[in-house]
Design an enzyme around this catalytic site. Structure first.
Site, short mmCIF file in Angstrom:
data_model
loop_
_atom_site.label_atom_id
_atom_site.label_comp_id
_atom_site.label_asym_id
_atom_site.label_seq_id
_atom_site.Cartn_x
_atom_site.Cartn_y
_atom_site.Cartn_z
N ARG A 105 0.82 -1.22 0.00
CA ARG A 105 0.00 0.00 0.00
C ARG A 105 0.85 1.27 0.00
NH1 ARG A 105 -5.26 -1.02 4.00
NH2 ARG A 105 -5.99 -2.93 3.02
N ASN A 108 1.99 -6.04 -2.41
CA ASN A 108 0.60 -6.28 -2.07
C ASN A 108 -0.19 -4.98 -2.16
OD1 ASN A 108 -1.69 -7.86 -0.73
ND2 ASN A 108 -1.40 -6.20 0.74
N GLU A 109 -1.24 -4.99 -2.96
CA GLU A 109 -2.13 -3.83 -3.07
C GLU A 109 -1.35 -2.56 -3.39
OE1 GLU A 109 -4.51 -3.78 0.48
OE2 GLU A 109 -5.45 -5.71 0.04
N ASN A 110 -0.44 -2.67 -4.36
CA ASN A 110 0.37 -1.51 -4.75
C ASN A 110 -0.40 -0.51 -5.59
OD1 ASN A 110 2.48 -4.12 -4.89
ND2 ASN A 110 3.10 -2.41 -3.60
N ARG A 128 -0.33 -9.45 -5.43
CA ARG A 128 -1.78 -9.49 -5.29
C ARG A 128 -2.35 -8.07 -5.44
NH1 ARG A 128 -5.47 -7.71 -1.91
NH2 ARG A 128 -7.54 -8.59 -2.20
#
Length: 826
Positions: free
Chosen positions: A395, A431-433, A470
């Site tokens: 994030r 993750n969730e970039n 992801r």
């Protein structure tokens, strides 16, 4: 017996692979949860009771987390800032020309290390291993007057840990987990000879047929100048290495000897070939050993690494293959988090958790969202659990040069430190970039560029594993394996849309793996109408979670906001997903999110404040009902479980038919209610819910006793529960009743009930309850569990808290907004 089998297996294979002279530094530590004016303030002599003996230090054991309790304190933000640890060590290196190291298995998030007042090392990154050479600083300190006069021949060590918020550090504080502080993994005192192995790389491969295996062994040496007065570089020029390949029974099968002519860079040591090696798999996690012994005039050094032979493949637009056969990856997730200790889990805690996963039927785990303890990787090797491990680029967007360098360094460290583990099949890059927020600029092309760089770095370091991310659609073409966002029946849509949504996403990429699905459940909360919220949820709009979906306020109707958060609903959601997965032959696999409830700073309004409650076990490893749904699909050892072990009171009309569900992997089951058989039903995984093992029984008010006998052939397993069936109707909560329901070993269990104006239990009440205590006892709160929080939502009109009585007198109180506060003497 199954638990005993796994424990015996782990005792055999899960031994330390580090240097022989290594000691865990667990005791005799002091802790200070604040900063100091300078290092001298920690080291200066002060007398006990002296006013100068402030600030006050607390005695602790390592591993220790700064946020052991405040991470789930409902009334404060968790502490993010500097903290200090100090101790005094006896240091006597048996190697005359050797080195003395402090080896950290992980500490968060920035760490400085001191010997007396000399700073000897620093590290940024809370999740990778690192070491500090303290040899010279120790030798210098031993020459000072205070060595004997003040410290009586011991070496003072001080360590500063700092988890302050920092936008130029990963992971982002926008992440849905705590960025913990402290020495929360084991810290080791290590003695090495002058020449030792820093890293031993053993690449084990086998062809698709399983008939020919190979092992390539290389090493990176630890070689440094000897300490002052240490006797010179004796033996350095005549070092040799003996490399052995040892089979799973402990028998050496091949051996090679190599003279060390160079100690710089990575050194190739040996190649072995092996016909028809025993193959590693989740069913039979067979491990070989590579042993390297360095022999010098100054002494020997031995290091062992466990390896496994397996051949895996993600088929293009197809399933996952292991050793030539399709294997459905049945997965979950793990955060480094536990009630009472937060990230500072002991080895016993980790072992218990991983065995519980294996007993649930797990053969795959994603370690989210950071590299985890070597103990966890060893357990995955030993138990037969495939691993997706990732760096904490999570994030927030993309920072500057310091930010990027940390990501590169942590990726390199993760791969090199966990290179030998046969369990690892995927290196996760992020993750969730696609989630902005840490920086004023959010540039997708810059994120793509850096993702490409990390992907290339991963392949350069290790071509034998895949890369993955992801939920970042604009980077899905970069990595080898992609997982989109599919949260059918929770953040979007209905769970009956799961298969369609998955097929649509599967077609968009070459290699697909679905990680993160499931839903929250408040342990102990059950429902007679769990699917009611689905009536208002729109269908056909996709199943990905979007900005704000985790919020309990605003936005479109969704189960995560409008549902009842009951265990009943989660069981139905899980049941449907697992039923569908059995009929998706193209599916590589999935990973439910997560195995255990964990703490998070971004969910203060959840039924247990600051907890992500999507686990199938609570934060203290208490099983929720959904655990048994997974068991019924994923395990072969006969099991049976009647839904509702934590549901003491059901409700409805007199003689109303109520569904009683049984989760089992057996062929058939027979149900008994109050001694009467209601017949045998055959298990059919496609007969939703409960694979056909459900009975609609007309219940009369009062006590109910339910038993089940499940059979496969001549094997029988049984389960039973008791509950009350309440037919009386209730109104709005009008008052509270507080009672002690048990006491044992100095722990009193207290229960508060929400009653209407006629004294009836309000079985649908979900009011907030706040507990308080005065006196000699102590609330067992800040645990992050449904029965371990002083502020908690009720489950079916009740809530529980435990009190450590300390053998004295106390008064406990319970309050709920709009109702009269009640008290109880203990």
């Amino acid at each position: 017996m199954q638990r005993l089998k796994w424990l015996l297996l782990l005792l055999i294979v899960n031994v330390s692979a580090r240097a022989q002279q290594s000691t865990r530094l667990t005791g005799n530590w002091e802790f200070l949860k604040q900063d100091v004016g300078g290092i001298w303030e920690i080291m200066r002599p002060v007398g006990k009771g002296n006013p100068e003996s402030v600030p006050l230090w607390q005695s602790v054991q390592l591993p220790h987390c700064v946020n052991a309790e405040d991470a789930v304190d409902p009334d404060v933000n968790y502490y993010q800032g500097p903290a200090w640890y100090r101790t005094q060590l006896d240091i006597n290196n048996p190697y005359n020309t050797g080195r003395t190291l402090l080896f950290f298995e992980g500490a968060g998030q920035k760490t400085d290390v001191y010997v007396y007042t000399t700073k000897v090392g620093s590290h940024t990154g809370g999740y990778d291993e690192w070491s500090v050479d303290i040899t010279d600083a120790v030798a210098a300190f031993k020459k000072t007057a205070v060595y004997q006069s003040q410290f009586k021949g011991k070496i003072p060590i001080a360590i500063r840990s700092d988890n302050s918020r920092d936008l130029e550090m990963i992971p982002s504080d926008l992440s849905d987990f705590n960025v913990y502080g402290g020495i929360y993994r084991y810290l080791n005192l290590v003695y090495t000879p002058l020449i030792a192995i820093d890293k031993l790389f053993a690449k084990a491969e086998v062809d698709k047929t399983g008939k020919l295996g190979s092992v390539n062994v290389s090493a990176r040496m630890y070689f440094s100048s000897p300490p002052a007065g240490g006797g010179g570089r004796e033996g350095a020029g005549s070092a040799g290495v003996t490399i052995k390949l040892i089979d799973p029974t402990g028998k050496p099968v091949q051996q090679k000897e190599v003279a060390l002519t160079s100690l710089t860079s990575d050194i190739h040591l040996a190649d072995f070939t092996l016909k028809t090696p025993q193959l590693w798999s989740p069913q039979k996690p067979v491990l070989y050993t590579v042993e390297a012994t360095i022999t010098t005039a100054a002494g020997n050094y031995v290091q062992q690494e466990k390896i496994g032979f397996r051949h895996f493949e993600f088929v293009d637009h197809g399933p996952f293959m292991l050793n030539g056969q399709r294997l459905l990856l049945r997965g979950t997730h793990r955060h480094e988090d536990q009630a009472g200790v937060a990230a500072a889990m002991t080895e016993d805690m980790m072992r218990q958790e991983m065995i519980m996963m294996k007993e649930m039927g797990v053969n795959f785990i994603r370690l989210g969202h950071y590299q985890q303890s070597r103990i966890i990787l060893n357990l995955c090797d030993s138990l037969g659990i495939f691993v997706w491990e990732e760096i904490p680029w999570c994030r927030g967007g993309l920072g500057g040069p310091v930010y990027k360098e940390q990501a590169r360094r942590m990726l390199t460290n993760m791969i090199e430190q966990h290179y030998n583990h046969p369990a690892v099949i995927i290196w996760g890059l992020g993750n969730e970039n696609d989630w902005p927020g840490d920086f004023p600029e959010f540039d997708k092309e810059q994120i793509r560029s850096f993702m490409k760089e990390l992907n290339e770095l991963s392949h350069h370091l290790d071509l034998s594993r895949k890369t993955a991310i992801r939920r970042c659609d604009f980077c899905k073409d970069i990595v080898d394996v992609y997982s989109p966002s599919i949260w059918a029946g929770w953040y979007r849509g209905l769970f009956t849309e799961y298969k369609q949504a998955t097929e649509e996403e599967f077609k968009k990429v070459t290699h697909f793996l679905h990680v993160e699905w499931g839903g929250d459940s408040h342990a102990g909360r059950h429902s007679e109408s769990p699917d009611k919220a689905l009536q208002s949820v729109k269908t056909g709009g996709g199943a990905d979670e979007r900005a704000g979906d985790a919020s309990l306020y605003g936005g479109a109707a969704r189960v995560s906001k409008d549902g009842d958060w009951s265990e009943t609903y989660l069981c139905n959601l899980v049941d449907w997903h697992l039923k569908e997965q059995e009929n998706m032959p193209w599916l590589t696999g999935t990973a439910q999110w997560p195995f255990k409830d964990f703490s998070t700073p971004v969910r203060p309004d959840n039924p247990v404040p600051y907890m992500n409650q999507k686990g199938v076990v609570e934060r203290d490893l208490t099983k929720k009902e959904a655990y048994y749904v997974f068991q019924s699909y994923w395990t072969t050892r006969p099991m049976v479980h009647i839904y509702g072990h934590s549901w003491p009171v059901r409700w409805g009309n007199e003689d109303e038919e109520k569904m009683i569900k049984v989760y089992s992997n057996c062929t058939e089951a027979e149900l008994f209610v109050n001694g009467k058989s209601y017949g045998i039903k055959k298990r059919n995984s496609q007969d939703f819910p409960a694979a056909g093992l459900r009975w609609n029984i007309a219940l009369k008010g009062g006590a109910q006793e339910v038993k089940v006998i499940a059979r496969t052939g001549k094997v029988e397993v049984r389960d039973s529960i008791r509950f009350q069936y309440q037919t009386e109707k209730w109104g709005k909560p009008a008052g509270l009743m507080l009672e002690k329901i048990s006491e044992a070993n100095g722990i009193a269990t207290m229960q508060v009930k929400l009653l209407d104006n006629k004294g009836m239990l309000c079985l649908d009440a979900a009011n907030w309850i706040r507990f308080s205590l005065a006196g000699d006892g102590k609330l067992i709160d800040n645990q992050g569990t449904s029965s371990g929080s002083r502020l908690v939502q009720a489950y079916n009109g009740r809530a529980i808290i435990r009190v450590q009585t300390n053998g004295g007198k106390s008064m406990i109180g319970a309050k709920s907004e709009g109702l009269k506060t009640v008290f109880k003497d203990l």
